[in-house]
Design a protein around this motif. Structure first.
Motif, mmCIF file in Angstrom:
data_model
loop_
_atom_site.group_PDB
_atom_site.id
_atom_site.type_symbol
_atom_site.label_atom_id
_atom_site.label_comp_id
_atom_site.label_asym_id
_atom_site.label_seq_id
_atom_site.Cartn_x
_atom_site.Cartn_y
_atom_site.Cartn_z
ATOM 1 N N LEU A 58 9.611 21.952 2.876
ATOM 2 C CA LEU A 58 10.491 23.070 2.543
ATOM 3 C C LEU A 58 9.616 24.163 1.954
ATOM 4 N N GLY A 59 9.622 25.338 2.583
ATOM 5 C CA GLY A 59 8.820 26.467 2.118
ATOM 6 C C GLY A 59 9.683 27.668 1.783
ATOM 7 N N LEU A 60 9.385 28.312 0.651
ATOM 8 C CA LEU A 60 10.148 29.467 0.184
ATOM 9 C C LEU A 60 9.194 30.596 -0.185
ATOM 10 N N VAL A 61 9.676 31.833 -0.069
ATOM 11 C CA VAL A 61 8.923 32.972 -0.599
ATOM 12 C C VAL A 61 9.818 33.715 -1.580
ATOM 13 N N THR A 62 9.211 34.152 -2.683
ATOM 14 C CA THR A 62 9.948 34.735 -3.797
ATOM 15 C C THR A 62 9.155 35.909 -4.379
ATOM 16 N N PRO A 63 9.807 36.762 -5.192
ATOM 17 C CA PRO A 63 9.095 37.914 -5.760
ATOM 18 C C PRO A 63 7.971 37.543 -6.722
ATOM 19 N N GLY A 64 8.090 36.431 -7.439
ATOM 20 C CA GLY A 64 7.075 36.020 -8.401
ATOM 21 C C GLY A 64 6.976 34.512 -8.468
ATOM 22 N N ILE A 65 5.877 34.008 -9.018
ATOM 23 C CA ILE A 65 5.574 32.579 -8.999
ATOM 24 C C ILE A 65 5.301 32.083 -10.413
ATOM 25 N N VAL A 66 5.745 30.858 -10.703
ATOM 26 C CA VAL A 66 5.353 30.136 -11.923
ATOM 27 C C VAL A 66 4.581 28.909 -11.471
ATOM 28 N N ILE B 34 29.127 26.390 -1.681
ATOM 29 C CA ILE B 34 28.201 25.265 -1.711
ATOM 30 C C ILE B 34 28.127 24.667 -3.112
ATOM 31 N N VAL B 35 27.994 25.524 -4.114
ATOM 32 C CA VAL B 35 27.731 25.065 -5.476
ATOM 33 C C VAL B 35 28.955 24.421 -6.116
ATOM 34 N N ASN B 36 30.124 25.039 -5.980
ATOM 35 C CA ASN B 36 31.309 24.566 -6.714
ATOM 36 C C ASN B 36 31.678 23.109 -6.418
ATOM 37 N N PRO B 37 31.684 22.649 -5.167
ATOM 38 C CA PRO B 37 32.025 21.237 -4.918
ATOM 39 C C PRO B 37 30.994 20.247 -5.469
ATOM 40 N N LEU B 38 29.785 20.720 -5.725
ATOM 41 C CA LEU B 38 28.725 19.844 -6.224
ATOM 42 C C LEU B 38 28.640 19.843 -7.747
ATOM 43 N N ASN B 39 29.467 20.642 -8.398
ATOM 44 C CA ASN B 39 29.399 20.800 -9.855
ATOM 45 C C ASN B 39 30.056 19.604 -10.550
ATOM 46 N N GLU B 40 29.331 18.494 -10.579
ATOM 47 C CA GLU B 40 29.814 17.264 -11.208
ATOM 48 C C GLU B 40 28.935 16.916 -12.397
ATOM 49 N N LYS B 41 29.525 16.245 -13.386
ATOM 50 C CA LYS B 41 28.802 15.943 -14.619
ATOM 51 C C LYS B 41 27.637 14.984 -14.407
ATOM 52 N N SER B 42 27.679 14.209 -13.341
ATOM 53 C CA SER B 42 26.629 13.217 -13.107
ATOM 54 C C SER B 42 25.468 13.757 -12.275
ATOM 55 N N ILE B 43 25.487 15.055 -11.952
ATOM 56 C CA ILE B 43 24.456 15.643 -11.093
ATOM 57 C C ILE B 43 23.872 16.881 -11.771
ATOM 58 N N ILE B 44 22.556 16.972 -11.761
ATOM 59 C CA ILE B 44 21.881 18.192 -12.214
ATOM 60 C C ILE B 44 21.781 19.144 -11.027
ATOM 61 N N LEU B 45 22.254 20.364 -11.208
ATOM 62 C CA LEU B 45 22.100 21.413 -10.201
ATOM 63 C C LEU B 45 21.211 22.500 -10.791
ATOM 64 N N ALA B 46 20.203 22.922 -10.053
ATOM 65 C CA ALA B 46 19.306 23.973 -10.529
ATOM 66 C C ALA B 46 18.681 24.668 -9.333
ATOM 67 N N GLY B 47 18.265 25.912 -9.548
ATOM 68 C CA GLY B 47 17.630 26.671 -8.474
ATOM 69 C C GLY B 47 17.841 28.150 -8.654
ATOM 70 N N GLY B 48 17.882 28.863 -7.532
ATOM 71 C CA GLY B 48 18.065 30.298 -7.607
ATOM 72 C C GLY B 48 18.071 30.944 -6.241
ATOM 73 N N GLN B 49 18.132 32.271 -6.258
ATOM 74 C CA GLN B 49 18.138 33.072 -5.031
ATOM 75 C C GLN B 49 16.714 33.503 -4.706
ATOM 76 N N VAL B 50 16.255 33.198 -3.490
ATOM 77 C CA VAL B 50 14.900 33.530 -3.058
ATOM 78 C C VAL B 50 14.962 34.611 -1.981
ATOM 79 N N GLU B 51 13.790 35.143 -1.630
ATOM 80 C CA GLU B 51 13.753 36.136 -0.546
ATOM 81 C C GLU B 51 14.176 35.488 0.771
ATOM 82 N N SER B 52 13.505 34.392 1.116
ATOM 83 C CA SER B 52 13.849 33.677 2.352
ATOM 84 C C SER B 52 13.153 32.324 2.340
ATOM 85 N N PHE B 53 13.558 31.456 3.265
ATOM 86 C CA PHE B 53 12.800 30.223 3.458
ATOM 87 C C PHE B 53 11.920 30.405 4.683
ATOM 88 N N THR B 54 10.735 29.826 4.640
ATOM 89 C CA THR B 54 9.766 30.015 5.716
ATOM 90 C C THR B 54 9.487 28.728 6.481
#
Length: 393
Positions: free
Chosen positions: A132-140, A225-245
């Motif tokens: 899985l490859g992503l491109v974003t405005p900045g990198i950590v 996508i996010v709302n049906p997955l919003n369960e207490k037993s699951i960690i959801l994290a991420g963000g909006q990227v430019e695109s996937f490559t």
């Protein structure tokens, strides 16, 4: 001559000695050694099964225009790593990955494009590897060499990293892709089960990345996508990227398009533990940033065999902290001195304060369902992939 003959006999017949010697080899050299004979092949297989620690390749310095720094770093470092990647997540800066850089307030074309760069990266990795490859405005990114190296927030310039996940006992990592169907306004939730996101009691963490968020309907689709997955037993994290490559798996090879959608990684396994904290707009100085890290520390997630993620808004960083750079990465390192940190600056964040531990002692900041989509915030995440044996290094 007699001594060399005895040495040859030992290396050819004593598996314990062969395994000890082969254990010093990086993975590519180990795979070549496995072709020598049946004994060496079996020893190499046993050695590979013990290598279950995350590895990574970092690129922080720009180079020649012909290739991105991450391509050069990956080509060089894959000769040295001691894992066989089964899943790879790479993230690079959008500006130079796609073939442009800022120069004297104008965009100057470079001799590359995103598709060619993505293909070059994929060719370096094993054929059966999920990528899985992503491109974003900045990198950590945490520099290579040690998990205790100081993570860097690179908001401008050429940079990237590749996380190399080997096969880990008791852990399953799965890529997924949900493109927006232009003919249907309602998302078919049966696709969640196909991706392992529903009817999966071992699901612990889902990293989600929306792409082409400027497209009409992109935000509404992300909610679907996010709302049906919003369960207490699951960690959801991420963000909006430019695109996937890149998005390759055993079942599909998705190609980037002009449409919007969501890609990501699902982590399943009873031994996985995870926690997230949200740094909202009120977190604006060193004291409040460290207070947020203290909340994350209080989750008591084991730090060995753990990776940290930082998903931040492009409006944060040194602009938000009044020109002081690396504020949030430094705060993370203060409380987690031996956990490598990776992530990006993007166009929106996904996450909340939530803890998921192996014994299902769950805590949340609210009794009601948390709002997971944010702007002008940072989401910090820890993912513990389970305990490792002493020889799994």
């Amino acid at each position: 001559m007699e001594a060399s003959g005895r040495a040859a006999f030992v290396l050819s017949n004593l598996a314990e000695v062969v395994e000890r010697v082969l254990g010093f080899l990086p993975t590519k050299a180990l795979l070549r050694a496995a072709c020598v004979c049946r004994l060496w092949r079996e020893c190499a297989r046993r050695t590979l099964r013990t290598r279950q620690r995350l590895a990574w390749v970092s690129a922080l310095e720009p180079g020649p225009a012909e290739s991105h720094a991450l391509v050069r770093a990956l080509a060089r470092e894959l000769e040295k790593v001691h894992v066989l990647p089964q899943t790879v997540l790479y993230i690079a800066d959008a500006e130079t990955f796609s073939g442009h850089e800022e120069c004297h307030e104008q965009k100057k074309a470079r001799k590359r494009n995103s598709k060619e760069t993505a293909i070059a990266l994929e060719k370096l990795l094993p054929k059966r590897c999920q990528v899985l490859g992503l491109v974003t405005p900045g990198i950590v990114v945490t520099p290579m060499g040690s998990s205790s190296n100081q993570p860097q927030e690179i908001e401008d310039g050429e940079a990237g990293f590749a996380l190399l996940f080997p096969k880990i006992d008791g852990v399953k990592i799965q890529t997924f892709h949900f493109p927006k169907d232009l003919k249907n306004r309602v998302f078919d939730e049966s696709k969640f089960a196909e991706a392992g996101l529903k009817n999966n009691p071992d699901l612990r963490v889902v990293l989600l990345f929306g792409y082409n968020s400027w497209k009409s309907g992109a935000t509404r689709f992300l909610h679907q996508i996010v709302n049906p997955l919003n369960e207490k037993s699951i960690i959801l994290a991420g963000g909006q990227v430019e695109s996937f490559t890149s998005l390759t798996s055993e079942n599909s090879n998705a190609q980037p398009s002009d449409a919007c959608g969501v890609v990501g990684l699902a982590f399943s396994g009873p031994q996985i533990q995870s926690a997230t904290v949200l740094l909202d707009q009120d977190v604006a100085d060193e004291r409040t940033a460290e207070a947020a890290m203290q909340r994350l520390k209080a989750a008591n997630i084991p730090e060995r065999n753990t990776v940290g993620f930082m998903f931040a808004c492009v409006g944060r960083g040194y602009r938000h902290y009044k020109t002081k750079r690396n504020m949030e990465a430094d705060a993370f390192r203060k409380f987690f001195p031996n956990v490598p940190l990776f992530g990006f600056f993007g166009h929106g964040e996904i996450g909340c304060d939530r803890i998921v531990t192996g014994n299902f002692v769950l805590r949340e900041c609210n009794d009601v369902k948390d709002d997971l989509l944010h702007g002008y915030t940072t989401v910090m995440t820890l993912i513990h992939l389970g305990s490792t044996k002493p020889n799994q290094v």
